[in-house]
Design an enzyme around this catalytic site. Sequence first.
Site, short mmCIF file in Angstrom:
data_model
loop_
_atom_site.label_atom_id
_atom_site.label_comp_id
_atom_site.label_asym_id
_atom_site.label_seq_id
_atom_site.Cartn_x
_atom_site.Cartn_y
_atom_site.Cartn_z
N GLU A 40 0.82 -1.22 0.00
CA GLU A 40 0.00 0.00 0.00
C GLU A 40 0.85 1.27 0.00
O GLU A 40 2.05 1.23 0.29
CB GLU A 40 -0.95 0.02 1.20
CG GLU A 40 -0.24 0.04 2.54
CD GLU A 40 -1.06 0.71 3.66
OE1 GLU A 40 -1.58 1.81 3.44
OE2 GLU A 40 -1.13 0.10 4.75
N LYS A 63 -5.42 10.95 0.85
CA LYS A 63 -5.54 9.61 1.44
C LYS A 63 -6.84 9.03 0.89
O LYS A 63 -7.93 9.47 1.25
CB LYS A 63 -5.57 9.71 2.97
CG LYS A 63 -5.85 8.38 3.68
CD LYS A 63 -5.99 8.60 5.18
CE LYS A 63 -6.61 7.38 5.85
NZ LYS A 63 -6.99 7.65 7.25
N ASP A 68 -16.80 5.43 14.33
CA ASP A 68 -15.56 5.46 13.55
C ASP A 68 -15.04 4.03 13.37
O ASP A 68 -14.39 3.47 14.24
CB ASP A 68 -14.51 6.34 14.23
CG ASP A 68 -13.29 6.56 13.33
OD1 ASP A 68 -13.18 5.88 12.29
OD2 ASP A 68 -12.45 7.41 13.69
N ALA A 92 -13.01 1.82 6.85
CA ALA A 92 -13.52 1.19 5.62
C ALA A 92 -12.70 -0.04 5.24
O ALA A 92 -13.10 -0.81 4.37
CB ALA A 92 -13.53 2.20 4.47
N LYS A 148 -3.10 -2.07 15.70
CA LYS A 148 -2.55 -1.24 16.77
C LYS A 148 -3.59 -1.04 17.86
O LYS A 148 -4.79 -0.98 17.57
CB LYS A 148 -2.25 0.17 16.22
CG LYS A 148 -0.94 0.32 15.54
CD LYS A 148 -0.56 1.80 15.53
CE LYS A 148 0.81 1.98 14.93
NZ LYS A 148 0.81 1.86 13.46
N1 PSU Z 1 -2.50 1.48 10.72
C1 PSU Z 1 -1.14 1.51 10.81
N2 PSU Z 1 -0.42 2.13 9.83
C2 PSU Z 1 -1.03 2.71 8.74
C3 PSU Z 1 -2.46 2.66 8.65
C4 PSU Z 1 -3.14 2.03 9.65
O1 PSU Z 1 -0.61 0.99 11.76
O2 PSU Z 1 -0.34 3.29 7.88
C5 PSU Z 1 -3.13 3.27 7.45
C6 PSU Z 1 -3.49 2.18 6.42
O3 PSU Z 1 -3.38 2.71 5.12
C7 PSU Z 1 -4.95 1.91 6.74
C8 PSU Z 1 -5.43 3.29 7.08
O4 PSU Z 1 -5.69 1.36 5.67
O5 PSU Z 1 -4.37 3.85 7.84
C9 PSU Z 1 -6.72 3.26 7.87
O6 PSU Z 1 -7.22 4.55 8.00
P1 PSU Z 1 -8.67 4.78 8.64
O7 PSU Z 1 -8.53 4.40 10.08
O8 PSU Z 1 -8.92 6.25 8.43
O9 PSU Z 1 -9.61 3.90 7.87
MN MN Z 2 -12.17 6.38 10.46
#
Ligand code: PSU
Ligand code: MN
Length: 304
Positions: free
Chosen positions: A27, A88, A140, A143, A161
């Site tokens: 990614e 993003k 929250d 996706a 995490k």
């Molecule tokens: N968790 C991590 N490192 C990351 C991400 C998540 O430890 O870089 C990034 C990934 O690209 C993941 C995104 O798909 O954050 C999720 O964002 P959100 O919580 O806004 O969906």
């Molecule tokens: Mn979110």
Amino acid sequence: MNNGDFLVIGEEVRAALGAGEAVVALESTIISHGMPWPRNVETALAVEQVVRDNGATPATIAIMDGAFRVGLEKEQIEQLGSAAYVLKASRRDVGVALSTGVLAATTVATTMIGAALAGIRLFATGGTGGVHRGGAESMDVSADLPELGRTPVAVVSAGVKSILDIPRTLEYLETLGVPVITFGSDRFPAFYSRESGLPSPAWLETPGQIAAALHAHWQMPGAGGALIANPIPEDEAMEWAEIEGVINRAVREAEDRSITGKEVTPFLLSRIVELTGGESLRANIALVKNNAALAAQIAVALGG
Ligand code: PSU
Ligand code: MN
């Protein structure tokens, strides 16, 4: 293999797919929004090398110039890691990103989409999104979770995490029918540490066994993705007590500053790096490489 103008597959990746060889998707949000420059670019290139060293071809994915680009050149990775603005892009952002031609990094969800378009089944990253703490109230929920439920790509991560609500994330994945398989341990890992306090829903011992489970999973009509959890190597892991206080503080700061939506995760990731004086970044880089190696081994075992 060509999906109109919306899919551009890099030469090396196209050749590997054409020959039926193993390919591993990577990614780009981790590059643009997940790690600071210049370690982000160094890591992205090093992770590609780990994939190669383990017998597969890396395909880093982003949306650029109005197309999913599957397999980036070094210059494109550098651009994603250093540009002043990079969108993003999660699933909802894809249409706008493609139609406007903006430079966009793909999250886990969107990288799965790009991988599926190109016919790639394995994808390595650090951590996926999940149900945020307080998510029952804020709603929250990343996706990434519904994407895992619908798109048939296996994502290798080091668990999630503890910026997230790990028990609820696992509940959500169960509801969506997503297999969660931990490699070599019956405990579900929590990114920086090998232990989340929770058992893993399933566990297998070898890349070959995981490949067999994926192959069988994908025989089901409507089968979606899978989450393969790979515990961080013992000597790279951080003490739970050391990281937990930092994460709690970062989560509190995000609330105090009323940070919402897609900004939440990038804010928490960068605060954790700052608050640990880079110690967490070292662990993060080590676990991404570890995941890339496992993903390549599973891809090879799957037979391309
Ligand atoms: N968790 C991590 N490192 C990351 C991400 C998540 O430890 O870089 C990034 C990934 O690209 C993941 C995104 O798909 O954050 C999720 O964002 P959100 O919580 O806004 O969906
Ligand atoms: Mn979110």
